[in-house]
Design an enzyme around this catalytic site. Structure first.
Site, PDB file in Angstrom:
ATOM      1  N   SER A 115       0.845  -1.183   0.000  1.00 12.11           N
ATOM      2  CA  SER A 115       0.000   0.000   0.000  1.00 12.11           C
ATOM      3  C   SER A 115       0.884   1.238   0.000  1.00 12.11           C
ATOM      4  CB  SER A 115      -0.908   0.012   1.232  1.00 12.11           C
ATOM      5  OG  SER A 115      -1.551   1.251   1.390  1.00 12.11           O
ATOM      6  N   TYR A 146      -3.262   0.047  10.346  1.00 13.07           N
ATOM      7  CA  TYR A 146      -3.213  -0.397   8.953  1.00 13.07           C
ATOM      8  C   TYR A 146      -1.866  -0.068   8.314  1.00 13.07           C
ATOM      9  CZ  TYR A 146      -4.189  -0.418   3.933  1.00 13.07           C
ATOM     10  OH  TYR A 146      -4.141  -0.644   2.581  1.00 13.07           O
TER      11      TYR A 146
END
Length: 706
Positions: free
Chosen positions: A582, A595
């Protein structure tokens, strides 16, 4: 787990007895060519009648010559390489029957078989581009309107037995004739024509080692005649088989289904890694009743060494299978020696039998591998070919069972087998085949396979020939995605398994399922993920752990479970692991500490694995997406609202516009964009890249790697 050994069989497996499936109401609506197609599809789609791609059908029908306008007789015959079970009308070659008969003037003897094939295109009717089959003379030289030539197991059992001719006489008397073995071609057609002319009472002819050919005056009569002859042969053999178990009875016990599956998952990747060559193999496993009955029997080794009989079987299974001792499967040195010995055997066979003009030796690795107690494994350049090879060897087992019930099984003579395998016409057909796609022979496991990025990645890999196992915790969704891909790419190349990547046992089971289904593993795409957004004060231990369980530990468990399989392919160009990371793994994000830090952990894990994998040819790389909103299941949940809240905007179209405008290129990022990056790392075009991160985010300066 059930670890019991199955009890021995007390009786032989019987032959299936076919029955007519002709529907007069359907047939009444069809034109003469359509009736031929209907008859062909009925025959070919019934595996008790003929095997895949086996057999050919024909009809001599009136047609209007496009040049003269005159009505002429046209032979419609299945074209080369087709399958009568699935073909359409364009699968038939069409040829002028009078020109085919006139070819006899060019025939001077058996040495002319190859020459005669070269004349067939000159007989083409109406510029039909479908190539005529090598069996065309069997149809054109017979004076009957409708002809069927099929290779069902019950018929080949008669044709491949020392007692076959006597059995043919016992079943049909003088209604069915017998011709000795002759390789398919014009000479066999001449032998058949002359035999029928000398024996006008016959309604069909058994071709030793090859099948049966029969005829009738109309399509329905021909179809039902073919089915009736097969049923007669099956019934006769079943009476003989009723006396007791086949192949001398069982001497090995079959393992339980669970143990057979586990053994195949362990053994197939190890064998695959030893089968070095120009291209990687894909495997297929079967522990069907036929495979177990044969491999567990007293006569297994003797019969396996003889090889197959019917040319259809032989061309797909090689001169003989490789057999393994079930007590030595854990010994890697033993397996390596067995593969080496097989290659040496095949090379010696080639040297003994080659002709001055023979093509170069092809891949010497085994296609069929047989293991008592476990079953049959087959390896080929692609999954469909591997599956079909297994099915054809299953047909060969049936043939051996029936042949031994009435006499001694007779395999193809070694030189005849070679001349078929290395036939110049067969070589020409192989040379005409298109080049394989870049990922043919590669096997991938994609976690999170039902999601947007996972499904797009799987589709991209399959589009270039890879086999893919989809793993996802959502059974309904992953099953639906698999079903759609099976329609798009074919059912052979895609399978699915339910897997929660936080569960060590489920991850191991998914890797084992991939190995058992396809024979090994070349590409891991660790994609299963979640997303969460919360200020640090609202980030609970449960939320923190959940992110790390899926995004860090899940990637670790997936890579660790696959590692032994990936290492085993070092000699064949290595393997690839791709982590879906990500932008947040390299650029800090507000209200996303759990996250983002878990993604960062996964990114660093990839770099560590790149170091560890390099000596084994394992490349490990990361693709970092950003704002892949469309088609993403993650963005369908709370993550969308949470990120919109973090940016103080609406969670609808305003959020998409926010991310688009935030990017340097002002463009949306789609699952298909991520799939292209994964494809790059999965294939040979990135063969010298490892430990890298590739951002697919439309440009974000914060995420520039340093």
């Amino acid at each position: 787990m059930n670890t019991t050994v199955a009890p021995p069989r007390s009786a032989a497996i019987p032959f299936a007895v076919p029955a007519s499936r002709w529907d007069d109401q359907v047939a009444a609506t069809l034109s003469p060519p359509e009736l031929l197609l209907y008859r062909s599809n009925l025959l070919g789609s019934d595996l008790t009648v003929t095997n895949f791609g086996g057999g050919n059908t024909s009809a001599k029908l009136p047609g209007v010559d496009p040049l003269t306008g005159e009505t002429v007789e046209v032979l419609w015959v299945k074209g080369s390489g087709g399958d009568i079970g699935s073909m359409k009308l364009d699968g038939f070659a069409t040829l002028y029957q009078d020109k085919l008969l006139a070819l006899a003037a060019h025939y001077e003897g058996p040495e002319d078989d190859d020459k005669m094939v070269g004349y067939l295109p000159h007989c083409t009717f109406n510029l039909n581009g479908r190539a005529a089959s090598i069996d065309t003379p069997l149809h054109s030289l017979l004076p009957f309107a409708h002809v069927d030539h099929v290779h069902p197991d019950a018929i080949i059992a008669l044709a491949a037995s020392s007692g076959g001719e006597a059995a043919t006489q016992a079943i049909w008397g003088d209604r069915i004739g017998w011709l000795p073995w002759k390789r398919p071609g014009y000479t066999l057609g001449v032998m058949l024509r002359d035999y029928v002319a000398a024996n006008p009472q016959v309604e069909g002819v058994m071709l030793a080692g090859h099948g049966i050919i029969c005829w009738a005056d109309d399509a329905k009569a021909c179809y039902e005649h073919t089915v009736r002859l097969i049923a007669d042969a099956a019934g006769y053999l079943n009476d003989k088989l009723a006396a007791g178990p086949s192949f001398g009875g069982e001497v090995h016990g079959a393992l339980s289904p669970e143990m057979r599956a586990a053994a195949a998952a362990d053994l197939m990747p190890r064998l695959r890694g030893l089968m070095t060559g120009a291209r990687r193999k894909v495997g297929h496993f079967s522990d069907d009743a036929e495979a177990l009955e044969f491999t567990n029997s007293a006569q297994f080794e003797r019969l396996a060494a003889l090889g197959t009989s019917c040319p259809d079987h032989f061309l797909r299974t090689k001169i003989a299978p490789l057999t393994l001792d079930p007590a030595r499967l854990a010994d890697d040195a033993y397996l390596a020696q067995k593969i080496d010995d097989y290659r040496a055997m095949y090379e010696a066979y080639y040297e003994r039998c080659k002709r001055p003009n023979s093509p170069a030796m092809r891949d010497p690795n085994p296609i069929v591998v047989l293991v008592p107690g476990i079953g049959r494994m087959t390896f080929a350049a692609d999954k469909t070919t591997a599956r079909l090879a297994g099915e054809f060897y299953g047909n060969a087992i049936n043939v051996m069972r029936g042949a031994e019930a009435i006499g001694d099984y007779i395999a193809l003579d070694e030189q005849e087998a070679f001349d078929i395998e290395y036939w110049l016409l067969e070589e020409a057909k192989l040379q005409r085949m298109p080049a394989p796609k870049p990922l043919v022979g590669r096997i991938a496991l994609v976690t999170g396979g039902a999601g947007g990025i996972g499904a797009a990645t799987a589709a991209r890999l399959m589009a270039d020939g890879a086999c893919v196992m989809l793993a996802d915790r959502d059974a309904g969704s992953v099953g639906e995605v698999e079903s759609g891909f099976a329609k798009q790419f074919g059912k052979d190349v895609v399978k699915s398994v339910v897997c929660d990547v936080t569960d060590e046992a489920q991850v191991a089971a998914a890797v084992a399922a991939t190995a058992r289904e396809f024979g090994g593993l070349d590409v891991i795409v660790a994609n299963a993920g979640i997303a969460s957004s919360a200020p640090i004060e609202e980030t609970t231990i449960e939320l923190w752990n959940r992110n790390y369980d899926v995004l860090a530990q899940g990637y670790f468990l997936t890579a660790r479970a696959a590692w032994p399989l990936l290492k085993g392919m070092a000699a064949q160009g290595g393997t690839s692991v791709v982590f879906i990371g990500s932008k947040n793994g390299v650029a800090a994000a507000t209200n996303a500490s759990a996250y983002a830090s878990a993604k960062a952990a996964a990114n660093h894990l990839a770099r560590c694995l790149a170091l560890e994998g390099a000596p084994h040819g394992i490349r490990v790389n990361v693709v970092n997406p950003d704002a892949v909103i469309r088609g993403s299941r993650i963005w369908d949940g709370d993550w969308r609202k949470e990120r919109a809240s973090a940016h103080g905007i609406d969670s609808g179209k305003e959020l998409e516009e926010h991310y688009r405008q935030r990017s340097m290129l002002k463009r949306d990022v789609l699952p298909s964009d991520i799939a292209e990056a994964v494809y790059f790392f999965a294939g040979d075009q990135s063969a010298k890249s490892t430990g890298n991160m590739l951002n697919v985010d439309a440009g974000n300066a914060q995420a520039f790697t340093r």
